[in-house]
Design an enzyme around this catalytic site. Sequence first.
Site, PDB file in Angstrom:
ATOM      1  N   GLY A 200     -34.838 -32.012  -7.304  1.00  0.00           N
ATOM      2  CA  GLY A 200     -35.966 -32.344  -8.257  1.00  0.00           C
ATOM      3  C   GLY A 200     -36.508 -31.396  -9.023  1.00  0.00           C
ATOM      4  O   GLY A 200     -37.214 -31.263  -9.913  1.00  0.00           O
ATOM      5  N   THR A 237     -36.870 -35.334  10.083  1.00  0.00           N
ATOM      6  CA  THR A 237     -37.989 -35.921   9.490  1.00  0.00           C
ATOM      7  C   THR A 237     -38.050 -36.147   7.986  1.00  0.00           C
ATOM      8  O   THR A 237     -38.167 -34.791   7.749  1.00  0.00           O
ATOM      9  CB  THR A 237     -39.255 -35.372  10.337  1.00  0.00           C
ATOM     10  N   CYS A 325     -25.550  -5.481 -12.893  1.00  0.00           N
ATOM     11  CA  CYS A 325     -26.719  -4.833 -12.759  1.00  0.00           C
ATOM     12  C   CYS A 325     -28.023  -5.574 -12.175  1.00  0.00           C
ATOM     13  O   CYS A 325     -28.786  -5.452 -11.503  1.00  0.00           O
ATOM     14  CB  CYS A 325     -27.249  -3.815 -13.818  1.00  0.00           C
TER      15      CYS A 325
HETATM   16  S1  FES Z   1     -26.739  -1.252 -11.376  1.00  0.00           S
HETATM   17 FE1  FES Z   1     -25.400  -1.040 -13.127  1.00  0.00          FE
HETATM   18  S2  FES Z   1     -26.175   0.770 -14.187  1.00  0.00           S
HETATM   19 FE2  FES Z   1     -27.487   0.431 -12.375  1.00  0.00          FE
END
Ligand code: FES
Lengths: 391, 165
Positions: A200, A237, A325
């Site tokens: 949902g 439940t 990252c």
């Molecule tokens: S995590 Fe990729 S450069 Fe910092």
Amino acid sequence: MVKINLDYGAATPVDPAVLQAMYPYFTEHYGNPHSLHDLGEQPRQAVAAAREKVAALLGAKAEEIIFTSCASEANNTALKGLAAASKSKGKHIITCAIEHHSVLNPLRTLEKAGFKLTILPVDRYGLVDPEQLRQAITGETIFISIQAANPEIGTLQPLPLLTAVAQEKGIPFHTDATSAAGFIPLKVEELGVDLLTLAGDQFYGPKGSGALYVRRGTRLLPLLEGGIQEKGRRAGTENVPAIVGLGEAAVLAREKMAARSSSLAALRDALKEKIFAAVPHLHLNGHPHLRLPHNLHVSVEFVEGEALLLRLNMAGIYVSSGSTCTSQALKSSHVLQAIGLAPELAQGSLLFTLGPESKAEDAPYVAEQLSRITALLRQMSPLYHKYSKGG
Amino acid sequence: MPYNEIIMDHFSNPRNVGEIPDADGVGEVGNPVCGDMMKFTIKVKDDRLEDVKFLTFGCGAAIAVSSMVSELAKGKTLDEAMQITNKDVAAALGGLPGNKMHCSNLGADALHKAIEDYRKRQAVPVAKTEESGGGCCCSFCDDDFDCPVSSASPGPTCEAKVQEK
Ligand code: FES
């Protein structure tokens, strides 16, 4: 301050009508649907009504709907439940490389427990080839699980073509439709699926609400064992307010899907046009038109996605990225790897998902900011400097 | 927001961005963990870093790290600058999230490489300084969540683990 959410894939607000429908089940009608006395009556009826509503969204029968706490639970229930019920028939399972982790991880667990797993590749748009699926099927294959739409690159699978292959061989087919539900029509008969997962919170219902459609006659052992809730297929439940909210969201989805999706697609297309006009060296990922109406996925060359995301956040624009990252484990998105996207482009990937508060005025501002921020980050990018020197 | 104010400040107003055109030394490193890149160029006068500039393709932490390294290094003697470690950088930034410690290695490494490059050009033989290493100096690299105290408790053994990832 400007606030433009383009990360509705992470969370959507609950529709006011949905919230309204849920309220009484926290307070006035807090009873347990399984109580035999009067307090159970209203909650019981509400759960039954919600089941009808979710079934109607899928063109299914009410008794084919199992309520769960989320999409991950529905996926785990489907995959582990099918595997446990069909062990004696065979041990081979087929899926594809760009499934959500809540499909891939349970399947890897099953693999460790002795099941054989075939993970089909996808093409550069993210599409599974029905012919490859046909070739992967063996006499041992017990089920197939392939998503309806990809939550990251937005690609829609050609489900009817894929399920036709499964039907020829009489193999149950599960689809994770979490990111598709509420935005594209999902009639189980037309799709030809035997199990389908939805949640949902992806289409303006509450978090903590999910459902699994299981075609009548499909053998499935329960994941959560305990009481006989959900006819013994899911103990625990019932979360009545969440179930009621899911039901209401399903009604709204059925009534508004066409209008909602076409307006989201129009806004998305406008955003796409604006940012492509404003930012050079931008790449579209996913399929040019076989994609979710509210999804736009691009790669910004020469810059990294987390830096983009943080800068956009400072400008009041919320997006997500598949860059290594941004991932806690510093792994790049398995989806971007599977479509063969070059690592530098995966690093610069940005996902926009539009939603109920998206407006036409957003696009020019987003394009302007993205262009400013990209230029700024390229200024400090060794890759860009190398490129502009012609290296 | 995963980052503290110092990091966000350096991320949003990075100091010393760019490339010195007639640099005396150039140092370039790639990030083994996530595939990102950093490039330092330096200008040396009287054995001091007269100017330091960087280019970075990487996350918010990587950009803040480069900026901080450039600030720490500017004006220092080459020997002093060679002593700057990833721990110094992380500490100067008020600590990095656990899974971002590896980004701090890039900065010091790229700077050291630029200095080594300068010395090579000058043909001054130097004892090879210890690299700050491609790995993380914290003991939390296996954690999947941000670790608020990572910079405070370095553990030397996790280099290999980070490389594996
Ligand atoms: S995590 Fe990729 S450069 Fe910092």
